[in-house]
Write an enzyme that holds these catalytic residues in place. Structure first.
Site, PDB file in Angstrom:
ATOM      1  N   CYS A 223      33.461  17.582  -1.933  1.00 38.79           N
ATOM      2  CA  CYS A 223      33.904  18.735  -1.467  1.00 38.79           C
ATOM      3  C   CYS A 223      34.817  18.309  -0.439  1.00 38.79           C
ATOM      4  CB  CYS A 223      32.575  19.755  -0.771  1.00 38.79           C
ATOM      5  SG  CYS A 223      32.371  19.401   0.861  1.00 38.79           S
TER       6      CYS A 223
ATOM      7  N   HIS B 102      28.915  24.228   8.211  1.00 37.29           N
ATOM      8  CA  HIS B 102      29.838  23.972   9.388  1.00 37.29           C
ATOM      9  C   HIS B 102      29.699  24.840  10.633  1.00 37.29           C
ATOM     10  CE1 HIS B 102      32.041  26.198   6.472  1.00 37.29           C
ATOM     11  NE2 HIS B 102      32.794  26.713   7.500  1.00 37.29           N
TER      12      HIS B 102
HETATM   13  P1  5GP Z   1      34.407  29.397   6.584  1.00 38.31           P
HETATM   14  O1  5GP Z   1      35.419  30.434   6.437  1.00 38.31           O
HETATM   15  O2  5GP Z   1      33.948  28.596   5.570  1.00 38.31           O
HETATM   16  O3  5GP Z   1      33.425  29.625   7.524  1.00 38.31           O
HETATM   17  O4  5GP Z   1      35.370  28.219   7.382  1.00 38.31           O
HETATM   18  C1  5GP Z   1      36.011  27.375   6.557  1.00 38.31           C
HETATM   19  C2  5GP Z   1      37.288  26.977   7.929  1.00 38.31           C
HETATM   20  O5  5GP Z   1      37.525  25.747   7.363  1.00 38.31           O
HETATM   21  C3  5GP Z   1      38.354  28.007   7.937  1.00 38.31           C
HETATM   22  O6  5GP Z   1      38.242  28.263   9.439  1.00 38.31           O
HETATM   23  C4  5GP Z   1      39.689  26.997   7.425  1.00 38.31           C
HETATM   24  O7  5GP Z   1      40.765  27.337   8.398  1.00 38.31           O
HETATM   25  C5  5GP Z   1      39.275  25.729   7.558  1.00 38.31           C
HETATM   26  N1  5GP Z   1      39.789  24.836   6.799  1.00 38.31           N
HETATM   27  C6  5GP Z   1      40.156  25.052   5.464  1.00 38.31           C
HETATM   28  N2  5GP Z   1      40.657  23.747   4.846  1.00 38.31           N
HETATM   29  C7  5GP Z   1      40.831  23.072   5.929  1.00 38.31           C
HETATM   30  C8  5GP Z   1      41.632  21.810   6.068  1.00 38.31           C
HETATM   31  O8  5GP Z   1      41.859  20.973   5.024  1.00 38.31           O
HETATM   32  N3  5GP Z   1      41.342  21.103   7.131  1.00 38.31           N
HETATM   33  C9  5GP Z   1      41.002  21.573   8.297  1.00 38.31           C
HETATM   34  N4  5GP Z   1      40.958  21.076   9.513  1.00 38.31           N
HETATM   35  N5  5GP Z   1      40.465  22.967   8.231  1.00 38.31           N
HETATM   36  C10 5GP Z   1      40.375  23.573   7.005  1.00 38.31           C
HETATM   37 ZN    ZN Z   2      30.474  18.177   1.400  1.00 38.49          ZN
END
Ligand code: 5GP
Ligand code: ZN
Length: 110
Positions: free
Chosen positions: A2, A96
């Site tokens: 992932c 996360h």
């Molecule tokens: P979720 O929406 O799953 O709670 O949060 C995922 C977070 O990961 C989002 O805020 C998005 O901006 C961040 N994110 C997605 N891809 C990447 C990446 O390649 N690098 C970093 N630093 N953040 C990422």
């Molecule tokens: Zn993972």
């Protein structure tokens, strides 16, 4: 593997904020606040739904370190968000916690 596992093992670059043997913290690529840090366990856990007695020490450790990470980022008031599953907006299926701060956070759901 992932995306966040790739970030943890360095195959995908990231802006590291904190790291130890159990957790990794890095800046969100699309920040929603001046401070927007993601904190993840170094083992793959899909979501809160996959937290159990064996891996919950990673979650405990994340919460032990969040105040330290926030302090290092210069904030003492912040919001922690953890989206669990698709309807909640989880887009990366590796557990996360978002730390958001550095601005007065507006409209609240809770
Ligand atoms: P979720 O929406 O799953 O709670 O949060 C995922 C977070 O990961 C989002 O805020 C998005 O901006 C961040 N994110 C997605 N891809 C990447 C990446 O390649 N690098 C970093 N630093 N953040 C990422
Ligand atoms: Zn993972």
């Amino acid at each position: 593997m992932c995306l966040f596992c790739e970030i943890i093992n360095g195959n995908v670059p990231s802006d590291k904020v904190y790291e130890d043997n159990m957790i990794y913290a890095f800046r969100d690529i699309n920040p929603a606040a001046p401070v927007h840090v993601l904190v993840v366990p170094k083992i793959h856990i899909d979501s809160v739904n996959s937290v159990d007695a064996k891996n919950s020490k990673y979650v405990a450790h994340i919460f032990e370190k969040i105040p330290e990470i926030a302090k290092k980022e210069g904030i003492e008031s912040y919001r922690i968000i953890c989206n669990c599953g698709k309807d909640a907006g989880q887009t990366v299926m590796h557990l996360h916690f978002h730390i958001l701060g550095g601005v007065e956070l507006g409209e609240k759901i809770l």
